[in-house]
Write a protein that holds these residues in place. Structure first.
Motif, mmCIF file in Angstrom:
data_model
loop_
_atom_site.group_PDB
_atom_site.id
_atom_site.type_symbol
_atom_site.label_atom_id
_atom_site.label_comp_id
_atom_site.label_asym_id
_atom_site.label_seq_id
_atom_site.Cartn_x
_atom_site.Cartn_y
_atom_site.Cartn_z
ATOM 1 N N UNK A 159 0.825 -1.206 0.000
ATOM 2 C CA UNK A 159 0.000 0.000 0.000
ATOM 3 C C UNK A 159 0.860 1.258 0.000
ATOM 4 N N UNK A 160 1.947 1.252 0.797
ATOM 5 C CA UNK A 160 2.851 2.408 0.825
ATOM 6 C C UNK A 160 3.518 2.629 -0.524
ATOM 7 N N UNK A 161 3.911 1.541 -1.171
ATOM 8 C CA UNK A 161 4.523 1.650 -2.497
ATOM 9 C C UNK A 161 3.561 2.314 -3.476
ATOM 10 N N UNK A 162 2.328 1.852 -3.469
ATOM 11 C CA UNK A 162 1.310 2.401 -4.375
ATOM 12 C C UNK A 162 1.079 3.884 -4.092
ATOM 13 N N UNK A 163 0.920 4.225 -2.814
ATOM 14 C CA UNK A 163 0.638 5.620 -2.461
ATOM 15 C C UNK A 163 1.806 6.543 -2.802
#
Length: 474
Positions: free
Chosen positions: A370-374
């Motif tokens: 999720x952090x990568x995507x954001x």
């Protein structure tokens, strides 16, 4: 800052400009050491770059720390235009005014290295019998010193060894830190040779506001990420400077040999040290030089002093090894060869390299899916147009688009990468779709790395970091 900007270069003597440049360089280093706000650091760096342009305009010479302006320098020169400002590249600072990033062709000329051309890439393929790594195919490793000499020796059944390193300034590494290790592992696999990896925890203690214990702990934690790249414990020795130099007479003797053959004036000129720098910084370059010599590892090379070293590293480390190559023949050792990589860009753009202290400047190896995507969706600099209509009509610029740059590093399929480039340039692929391609490439890659890292125990690290014989006969 306003004083420097108000006083034009034409109103200053070469010596006054030189003193301002020296003071500004010291200010940049102090701000970085104190972990100042990124905006303050960037502003200080930009002023330093401007002063360098002014200095050349007045003196006709490039500024070199520790080298006073020549008396014979011209008093006035038109100098380069604003668009021709010189990139700033040294072991601590990388900055450029171009959204495309550093001009590596100019850097090759400035540093005096050789371009990795197609002929060399083809030769590596012939010698190894393996398809060249994507970092070679795409010019990510773009420059070298004496690589042909290494290949000549290898073809004549004369071995060499690999040396690379990591400065452990934080517990978490980012994806850019993996570049030299991914490539070094490929080199080790295709040539089947020993590898030594230096963890410069001593360097970080000297440059950062960290305790010795913190620096060594970071070295151990970073070693786990390096081991997770898949290195073979029987062919690889990872060492901490704080531990190994105290137990290896061969290593320390080489440090002293280098120290004796480099003057204080030379080290100031090469690295920009000032009279206010601690003496540990001034002596450290000899410690980074020592692993270039096989006698620093008697347990691996059985005391042989003729085994050549090949160093894959980012080109900002080249000043250390220019010094090393100058010293090597004077102390009876072969010069190390080098393979230089480009810089991995920050998410915000290619003007600077990433900062481990800024969590939004890169993708860290501890980030969740999720952090990568954001991070990519929110922070990755886009080369697309302002509206969908404009983008469809004119297309995007892959030369400045960070998502495309990241795919160049990590997407293995050349044909797929070229299709993405063409589709984005034509407008068929939108910025959001390009970012989605990157997200889908990085998420599984980092998840797999995290799973491998979980398998690396303290005992595994101890095995890699224990001085010992490796599976090679010397």
């Amino acid at each position: 800052m306003t004083d420097c900007q108000a006083e034009g270069p034409g109103n200053m003597t070469p010596m006054e400009l030189y003193e301002k440049l020296t003071a500004q360089g010291e200010k940049v280093r102090t701000l970085k050491t104190q972990k100042a706000d990124k905006a303050d650091v960037d502003a200080a760096v930009q002023l330093l770059l401007k002063l360098k342009v002014d200095y050349k305009a007045v003196t006709g010479q490039d500024y070199k720390a520790g080298c006073l302006p020549s008396d014979s320098a011209p008093t006035q020169d038109n100098g380069p235009s604003a668009g021709e400002e010189e990139d700033m590249v040294d072991p601590w600072n990388v900055s450029t005014s171009s959204a495309k990033g550093v001009d590596y062709d100019k850097l090759i000329v400035r540093f005096g290295s050789s371009k990795i051309d197609q002929e060399l890439v083809d030769r590596i393929e012939r010698v190894t019998g393996q398809k060249p790594h994507r970092f070679l195919r795409r010019g990510i490793f773009f420059s070298h010193r004496d690589m042909h000499q290494v290949l000549d020796a290898y073809e004549n059944k004369k071995s060499f060894y690999l040396y690379t390193g990591r400065g452990p300034s934080s517990e978490a590494m980012h994806v850019g830190h993996l570049i030299p290790f991914i490539f070094t592992k490929w080199l080790q696999d295709v040539f089947d040779i020993p590898l030594v990896i230096q963890m410069t925890d001593d360097e970080k203690y000297l440059w950062k506001d960290l305790s010795l214990e913190e620096c060594h702990r970071y070295a151990v934690e970073n070693a786990k990420d390096i081991i997770a790249c898949g290195f073979d414990v029987n062919k690889t020795f990872i060492f901490s400077d704080l531990e190994y130099m105290g137990t290896s007479p061969g290593f320390y003797r080489n440090v002293v040999k280098v120290q004796k053959h480099v003057t204080f004036n030379q080290v100031k000129g090469i690295f920009g040290f000032t009279d206010s720098d601690c003496i540990g910084k001034i002596s450290f370059p000899a410690i980074q030089a020592a692993p270039s010599f096989s006698t620093s590892f008697p347990q691996i090379f059985n005391g042989r002093k003729d085994v050549q070293c090949l160093i894959p590293c980012a080109i900002d480390q080249d000043p250390y090894f220019r010094m090393t190559r100058d010293v090597a023949p004077r102390i009876g050792y072969p010069k190390p060869a080098l393979l230089h990589s480009t810089f991995f860009p920050a998410l915000q753009g290619a003007q600077t390299k990433m900062s481990a202290s800024d969590p939004n400047s890169s993708i860290f190896l501890t980030d969740t899916a999720k952090q990568i995507k954001n991070k990519i969706n929110k922070h990755a600099f886009s080369g697309g147009k302002d509206t969908i209509e404009e983008h469809r009509k004119h297309g995007g610029n892959t030369d400045v688009d960070v998502s495309f740059m990241y795919l160049t590093f990590f997407l293995e399929d050349d044909e797929q990468l070229e299709k993405i480039r063409q589709d984005y340039s034509s407008g068929a692929l939108l910025t959001g779709e390009l970012k989605k391609c990157l997200i889908e490439t990085l998420q599984p890659m980092i998840t797999a790395h995290q799973e491998r890292r979980k398998q690396v125990t303290e005992e595994t690290v101890r095995q890699f970091m224990t001085p010992r014989r490796l599976d090679f006969n010397y």
